[in-house]
Design an enzyme around this catalytic site. Structure first.
Site, PDB file in Angstrom:
ATOM      1  CG  ASP A   1      -4.868  -2.872   7.036  1.00  0.00           C
ATOM      2  OD1 ASP A   1      -4.125  -2.542   6.077  1.00  0.00           O
ATOM      3  OD2 ASP A   1      -5.933  -2.281   7.289  1.00  0.00           O
TER       4      ASP A   1
ATOM      5  CE1 TYR B   1      -7.861   2.305   1.332  1.00  0.00           C
ATOM      6  CE2 TYR B   1      -8.963   0.248   0.781  1.00  0.00           C
ATOM      7  CZ  TYR B   1      -7.857   0.927   1.238  1.00  0.00           C
ATOM      8  OH  TYR B   1      -6.744   0.226   1.612  1.00  0.00           O
TER       9      TYR B   1
ATOM     10  CD  GLN C   1      -9.797  -4.503  12.220  1.00  0.00           C
ATOM     11  OE1 GLN C   1      -9.535  -4.688  13.399  1.00  0.00           O
ATOM     12  NE2 GLN C   1     -10.872  -3.839  11.826  1.00  0.00           N
TER      13      GLN C   1
ATOM     14  NE  ARG D   1      -8.094  -1.363   5.257  1.00  0.00           N
ATOM     15  CZ  ARG D   1      -7.892  -0.053   5.158  1.00  0.00           C
ATOM     16  NH1 ARG D   1      -7.466   0.467   4.025  1.00  0.00           N
ATOM     17  NH2 ARG D   1      -8.103   0.741   6.183  1.00  0.00           N
TER      18      ARG D   1
ATOM     19  CB  SER E   1      -4.183   0.150   8.638  1.00  0.00           C
ATOM     20  OG  SER E   1      -5.354   0.197   7.852  1.00  0.00           O
TER      21      SER E   1
END
Length: 375
Positions: free
Chosen positions: A127, A224, A124, A119, A130
């Site tokens: 990811d 998280y 991104q 992360r 997500s």
């Protein structure tokens, strides 16, 4: 080098790892693309769509493939059919799939797990957790709206005024924020809670109220939440109970990577909800945030309907596949070296998501479990 996309075989899986719109990115990089027949059918993509995009449709897609793309982990049979030194890219819950990891190791495959992509900002575009949580959060709000026996929005009519439904979202990560946004668009009054204090501004930016429980925040690594003590968990449930009782809809999304989902709501709390209330637990497959939840099933607790999420992104397979496919291709192209794919373990993204390589298990927790042997 040939890139193969296989037909998903696990129950309830309707997504596909590569959509036609992403094929050209691979072919333009000098890679060949082979797709098994009907691999994208459940997600709304035909074999002709893939052919038009430049892919070959073949029953022998795995034969000689340098990389194999899938959503769920490959089967043992597929692993045995891999070419030497092949790369696999998929979701791979390694600590729960020890036999499969051992097979990948013994086959000399390089296996990359999408849920282990770090992360970090640079990762991104890769990811997948997500992107799929985004889909799940949206779907959770719709599921709740479908099952709730009343309107969500405020309705002012000549016959009277119907107040808006009240939605409570527990967990304000990607899934939770999308559930909040969707419930707000549907007209509900939304409140949310998360153990991470940093999420309060995000919740408020979507027009929802953030619940303050006057408990210490639990900020973990990588964005998280970290695991809480039993005593803090008990106190949190006690403080959340009146908010749960006041909700028409409860959506829970809280999870801690690699661990059982935290119990946020007891059966007694659900039984205290008003008649016809709906609960959607997106963490059901990980043990559940709600006591008594069952993945893929609806159960009744008190007078509330409790829905256990099971592979929720696959319920919107077309767009979930589009997002996942972009994640996969972005990761795959990170490995590109000329006309080949070569893992660079100096890259923290590649190193972080690699489970097996060169006949070894590189993922520490899985390696330890395999070394410990059967329990």
């Amino acid at each position: 080098m040939k890139i193969a996309t296989v037909h998903e075989t696990r129950p309830h899986e309707r997504r596909v790892a590569l959509v036609p719109g992403q094929v050209s990115r691979l072919t333009e990089a000098g890679l060949q693309v082979a797709v098994e027949p009907d691999a994208g059918r459940a997600a709304g993509f035909t074999d002709n769509d893939y052919r038009d995009a430049g892919a070959e449709i073949t029953e022998d897609a795995l034969a000689g493939a340098g990389a194999v793309l899938s959503v769920q982990p490959l089967t043992a049979r597929q692993v045995r059919a891999l070419a030497p030194h092949a790369i696999t890219v998929s979701f791979l819950p390694a600590t729960q799939e020890l036999e499969l990891v051992a097979a990948l190791r013994d086959a000399g495959a390089t296996s990359l797990a999408m849920e282990l992509v770090p992360r970090i900002s640079r990762a991104q575009p890769m990811d997948a957790l997500s992107s799929q949580s985004f889909v799940a959060g949206y779907r959770a709000a719709l599921l709740a709206a479908e099952r709730l026996p009343r309107f969500l929005p405020l309705s002012m009519t000549a016959s009277g005024t119907i107040p808006p439904a009240r939605v409570l979202v527990l967990g304000a990560g990607v899934a939770g924020l999308q559930a909040i946004a969707t419930a707000r668009r549907l007209g509900a009054v939304v409140r949310a809670y998360d153990v991470r204090a940093a999420s309060a501004d995000e919740v408020r930016s979507l027009g929802a109220d953030f619940i303050e429980l006057e408990l210490p925040a639990l900020e973990g690594s990588g964005g998280y939440a970290r695991e809480m003590t039993d005593e803090r968990s008990r106190l949190q449930r006690e403080l959340l109970a009146p908010h749960v009782a006041d909700a028409d809809v409860l959506i829970t999304t809280a999870s801690v990577p690699g661990r059982t989902a935290p119990l946020l709501v007891t059966a007694e709390m659900v039984a205290g909800m008003r008649h016809g209330s709906v609960v959607v637990d997106l963490a059901a497959e990980g043990g559940g945030n709600v006591e008594g939840v069952k993945p893929g099933e609806e159960v009744t607790i008190g007078s509330a309907t409790v829905i256990g999420g099971q592979n929720v992104p696959s319920q919107l397979p077309g767009q979930a596949s589009q997002l996942y496919s972009a994640n996969v291709v972005n990761l795959l192209l990170l490995l590109r070296s000329g006309d080949y794919l070569v893992p660079d373990f100096e890259d923290e993204i590649v190193a972080g998501c690699c489970v097996t390589h060169g006949g070894e298990v590189r993922h520490g927790p899985t390696k330890d479990l395999l070394a410990a042997g059967p329990r």
